[in-house]
Design a protein around this motif. Sequence first.
Motif, PDB file in Angstrom:
ATOM      1  N   THR A  90       0.854  -1.184   0.000  1.00 42.13           N
ATOM      2  CA  THR A  90       0.000   0.000   0.000  1.00 42.13           C
ATOM      3  C   THR A  90       0.890   1.234   0.000  1.00 42.13           C
ATOM      4  O   THR A  90       1.806   1.327   0.792  1.00 42.13           O
ATOM      5  CB  THR A  90      -0.890   0.028   1.262  1.00 42.13           C
ATOM      6  N   ARG A  91       0.591   2.157  -0.910  1.00 44.32           N
ATOM      7  CA  ARG A  91       1.333   3.416  -0.952  1.00 44.32           C
ATOM      8  C   ARG A  91       0.601   4.429  -0.089  1.00 44.32           C
ATOM      9  O   ARG A  91      -0.594   4.643  -0.254  1.00 44.32           O
ATOM     10  CB  ARG A  91       1.442   3.949  -2.365  1.00 44.32           C
ATOM     11  N   HIS A  92       1.333   5.053   0.806  1.00 41.33           N
ATOM     12  CA  HIS A  92       0.743   6.082   1.645  1.00 41.33           C
ATOM     13  C   HIS A  92       0.997   7.467   1.078  1.00 41.33           C
ATOM     14  O   HIS A  92       0.164   8.352   1.221  1.00 41.33           O
ATOM     15  CB  HIS A  92       1.291   5.975   3.072  1.00 41.33           C
ATOM     16  N   ILE A  93       2.141   7.643   0.459  1.00 41.83           N
ATOM     17  CA  ILE A  93       2.476   8.905  -0.202  1.00 41.83           C
ATOM     18  C   ILE A  93       3.113   8.557  -1.539  1.00 41.83           C
ATOM     19  O   ILE A  93       3.993   7.715  -1.612  1.00 41.83           O
ATOM     20  CB  ILE A  93       3.458   9.746   0.639  1.00 41.83           C
ATOM     21  N   ASP A  94       2.645   9.203  -2.600  1.00 41.64           N
ATOM     22  CA  ASP A  94       3.201   8.963  -3.933  1.00 41.64           C
ATOM     23  C   ASP A  94       3.362  10.318  -4.621  1.00 41.64           C
ATOM     24  O   ASP A  94       2.454  10.809  -5.273  1.00 41.64           O
ATOM     25  CB  ASP A  94       2.282   8.055  -4.739  1.00 41.64           C
ATOM     26  N   GLU A  95       4.528  10.942  -4.473  1.00 39.74           N
ATOM     27  CA  GLU A  95       4.765  12.269  -5.023  1.00 39.74           C
ATOM     28  C   GLU A  95       5.587  12.254  -6.304  1.00 39.74           C
ATOM     29  O   GLU A  95       5.738  13.278  -6.948  1.00 39.74           O
ATOM     30  CB  GLU A  95       5.491  13.141  -3.996  1.00 39.74           C
TER      31      GLU A  95
END
Length: 143
Positions: A90-95
């Motif tokens: 699971t990605r929590h932050i993808d900038e």
Amino acid sequence: MYYRSLFPRDLFAEFDRLQRELQQTFDPNQSIRGLTRGFPALNVGGTPKAVDIYAFAPGIDPATLDVQLVKGMLTIAGERKAEAVPEKATRHIDERFAGRFRRVVSLPDDVDPSAIEAQYRDGVLHVRIQRKQEAQPRRITIQ
């Protein structure tokens, strides 16, 4: 937050601040770093002899970059592949930007389209376009 300053404010500076706030409110490309201008980020500058464009594009294969100069418009295009994510992760932050990109820079009339060079090093694409010889500053001798 509303506050009243004890010092008179510049009316034009106040309009500029209001415009920035409105843009931030309705801009769909906001990030934690403020307004997003596009990918790759660009620095454009010049000297009397050349125009320099720096495109900050780390992780891009230079062979996949497409740099073209057509009718005074420099176009930088390419694609950054998305990183593979494990199936149960699971990605929590993808900038990090992934996908196709294209940036266009309008150049001054005095550049020489035959004198252009591009280099990619350490994630930075540097495009240098020489100015035409007749546009170069020259010293005039006084008689």
